[in-house]
Design a protein around this motif. Structure first.
Motif, PDB file in Angstrom:
ATOM      1  N   PHE A   1       0.027  -3.106   2.481  1.00 16.56           N
ATOM      2  CA  PHE A   1       0.539  -1.892   1.842  1.00 16.56           C
ATOM      3  C   PHE A   1      -0.380  -1.346   0.743  1.00 16.56           C
ATOM      4  O   PHE A   1      -0.143  -0.259   0.206  1.00 16.56           O
ATOM      5  N   GLY A   2      -1.412  -2.112   0.358  1.00 13.43           N
ATOM      6  CA  GLY A   2      -2.382  -1.613  -0.623  1.00 13.43           C
ATOM      7  C   GLY A   2      -1.693  -1.100  -1.879  1.00 13.43           C
ATOM      8  O   GLY A   2      -0.848  -1.805  -2.450  1.00 13.43           O
TER       9      GLY A   2
ATOM     10  N   LEU B   1      14.289   2.191   6.961  1.00 13.92           N
ATOM     11  CA  LEU B   1      15.354   3.058   6.434  1.00 13.92           C
ATOM     12  C   LEU B   1      15.933   3.953   7.536  1.00 13.92           C
ATOM     13  O   LEU B   1      17.121   4.278   7.525  1.00 13.92           O
ATOM     14  N   ALA B   2      15.093   4.352   8.475  1.00 17.08           N
ATOM     15  CA  ALA B   2      15.598   5.169   9.596  1.00 17.08           C
ATOM     16  C   ALA B   2      16.672   4.379  10.350  1.00 17.08           C
ATOM     17  O   ALA B   2      17.724   4.924  10.703  1.00 17.08           O
ATOM     18  N   ARG B   3      16.415   3.088  10.600  1.00 14.33           N
ATOM     19  CA  ARG B   3      17.418   2.274  11.303  1.00 14.33           C
ATOM     20  C   ARG B   3      18.665   2.088  10.441  1.00 14.33           C
ATOM     21  O   ARG B   3      19.791   2.195  10.931  1.00 14.33           O
TER      22      ARG B   3
ATOM     23  N   ASP C   1       5.833  -7.246   8.803  1.00 11.26           N
ATOM     24  CA  ASP C   1       5.829  -6.498   7.538  1.00 11.26           C
ATOM     25  C   ASP C   1       6.926  -5.435   7.507  1.00 11.26           C
ATOM     26  O   ASP C   1       6.984  -4.610   6.593  1.00 11.26           O
ATOM     27  N   ASN C   2       7.758  -5.413   8.543  1.00  5.36           N
ATOM     28  CA  ASN C   2       8.876  -4.453   8.638  1.00  5.36           C
ATOM     29  C   ASN C   2       8.398  -3.028   8.929  1.00  5.36           C
ATOM     30  O   ASN C   2       9.044  -2.058   8.547  1.00  5.36           O
ATOM     31  N   ILE C   3       7.284  -2.921   9.628  1.00  3.20           N
ATOM     32  CA  ILE C   3       6.754  -1.605   9.981  1.00  3.20           C
ATOM     33  C   ILE C   3       6.393  -1.539  11.476  1.00  3.20           C
ATOM     34  O   ILE C   3       6.304  -2.567  12.148  1.00  3.20           O
TER      35      ILE C   3
ATOM     36  N   VAL D   1      13.622  -7.009   0.863  1.00  2.00           N
ATOM     37  CA  VAL D   1      13.290  -6.330   2.125  1.00  2.00           C
ATOM     38  C   VAL D   1      12.240  -5.251   1.859  1.00  2.00           C
ATOM     39  O   VAL D   1      12.296  -4.569   0.839  1.00  2.00           O
ATOM     40  N   ASN D   2      11.284  -5.097   2.752  1.00  2.00           N
ATOM     41  CA  ASN D   2      10.373  -3.955   2.683  1.00  2.00           C
ATOM     42  C   ASN D   2      11.105  -2.738   3.220  1.00  2.00           C
ATOM     43  O   ASN D   2      11.315  -2.608   4.420  1.00  2.00           O
ATOM     44  N   THR D   3      11.490  -1.869   2.308  1.00  2.00           N
ATOM     45  CA  THR D   3      12.254  -0.674   2.727  1.00  2.00           C
ATOM     46  C   THR D   3      11.302   0.404   3.245  1.00  2.00           C
ATOM     47  O   THR D   3      11.224   1.509   2.699  1.00  2.00           O
TER      48      THR D   3
END
Lengths: 132, 132, 132, 132, 132, 132
Positions: free
Chosen positions: B21-22, B87-89, D46-48, B80-82
């Motif tokens: 995610f940098g 978030l769409a789910r 990574d949840n992506i 959680v990584n939002t």
């Protein structure tokens, strides 16, 4: 699967029947920005889905049938709630007929599906997708 | 297949865990412009997919649960990584629950699929589509 | 010079008088996506042009007066061509009155100019700009 | 099913062969606003769907190969009608190769489908969708 | 002050002279989405700024003079950097001539200013505004 | 008068002080899509307002100073309501400094005015315009 979309618009008046529609039961109107999408598995001999020029002309002719009209007064919509989603199907069906009639070119018969989306505002739109 | 979409937005803070995610590992934020799309095979008795008014209100209520919030501090998103796609789910699932609860009207039970798209900028967006 | 803009929309029916309008002389309709912009030389004590929440509520109230209406039947528009540009001025004038009445907050009295733009389709829009 | 989209653009010259193209048989040009969408059934560790940064860089590299070029003069497009839909497939195929090469990260191998849309104007666009 | 805008587009090839242009020195192309805005202090006798239909037709005719062309080969652009901002002025000047010639209607002579904006991508556009 | 605009975006967290802000007093965030417009009376020797490449790079550098940040924690914004309109001025001022420093090229000194617009959602945006 390939797709091609052309955009036009139509400005109509209408009203709805049914409590669910609230103030939209009154005679009001809408601009529908209309996107017609053509889907097919393979490109035709010209390397395209369908000719953009022909698609644009045919969409415009379909829309001209009720552009600048009060839909409540058109015989074909008598007693019908001309909701955005209903109109999307209506337009998709008219375009399908024109493809079958060869009006989008002979090669357009290879189109597999048609999708029509009507944007009624910046916060609401509806669509219909069908096989050819 | 018919579809209807309504749009709203939400403004949140959050941070991500993971080198991938940098700079987005730092606490930052986003406006998500949220499109909720409802798909169904046939229109209901009112000739619609779902009532736009009800759909708009229910989407807003789902978003209000975390609008103007730091997601890192909400119990339901702890650890959680939002991400935009996550978030769409999350939003699609909350809307599905509300359909099952009858909050979008009895006729909305005929909805077949829900699709939620979150636009995080003019150059990036993510979505999730599920059966009802 | 600072500016702040909020957006809403309205869906109306109307017709025009005059040959120049061609098919738009028939009863038809439009969705107008309405942008209201507030201009002022300096920010207020809260570091803003005007409160977005108040501006949004006031714009909505102005539009509610003719939303889902046939403009041809409203006394205030009797015998008038309710063109997009005419409606832009109408809305700007109503907002100006509300600023003078204090409905956008006391600090909003520092607003210098109001600009209203109505988008009637993806290919045409009109606006009006006036001093407060 | 999850999706993630990133957007970039490319500015090219080209001409078409075939009467169907009318004036577009002449050397002209286009800006294509390019949307690359990645679909997958489940999010990665990574949840992506895929890292937005990597996706953006890889899309840009694919486009740089013909950005600011006359496509008629590029060996890979010799004798080909570089229609919008054809270019959508070309770009999708190049991105697929890069996923297979690991350039979008190891976890990106879980991507199921790629979809590329090229907007050539405000009224026309085309796309291509394929499995990975 | 009132305004009215109509939108169309044009697809051209061209190249630039000068190191500042980098890769754009090569023959490439662009879609320009063109917005022509007309400003005037008071509405005309029909309650409009200018007829949308006439404005649309005249803008299209101005654009047709170089649509689907390589600008490098047109005599009028010989040796000129046909930048987006330069083309905005070119189009504004052609529209101004047509207003003076009465092609936008007699009442259009009341127009005070013309503004032309050319969008060359989703991240860059240029414009020119002049008195009539 | 000529203009040229370039677009980028920034994703930040922040909170507001003052009852007028309601729920936005909580730590939340925003994506700002940022348009920087340069105005000048005459084109430069290259027939442009300013080099798009340089303008894009300089805008990005200005935004990088607070991209993916919590503005509440940055010394330069300590105790300040970093409203959308305030940030528009902040960005315009930073760009003006860079023009004075020659970072947009020597010819950019002919720029007369800078305008910065920040879109915080699909229904709200703010801007600031200043002389150079």
């Amino acid at each position: 699967m390939f797709s091609l979309t052309v955009r036009d618009h139509v400005m109509i008046a209408h009203s709805f029947q049914g409590e669910v529609f609230g103030p939209a039961q009154r005679l009001h109107g809408a601009t529908f920005v209309v996107d017609a999408t053509f889907h097919r598995a393979e490109l035709d001999a010209d390397n395209i889905v369908v000719d953009i020029g022909l698609a644009t002309v045919q969409l415009k002719e379909v829309l001209d049938a009720f552009n600048y009209r009060n839909l409540d007064e058109l015989p074909e919509f008598k007693g019908v709630n001309t909701s955005t989603e209903f109109l999307a199907r209506h337009i998709a069906d008219r375009i399908a007929e024109r493809i079958h009639d060869g009006k989008l070119g002979e090669l357009a018969r290879g189109i597999a599906e048609i999708e029509v989306t009507l944007r009624e505002s910046h916060v609401a739109w509806a669509g219909y997708r069908r096989a050819l």
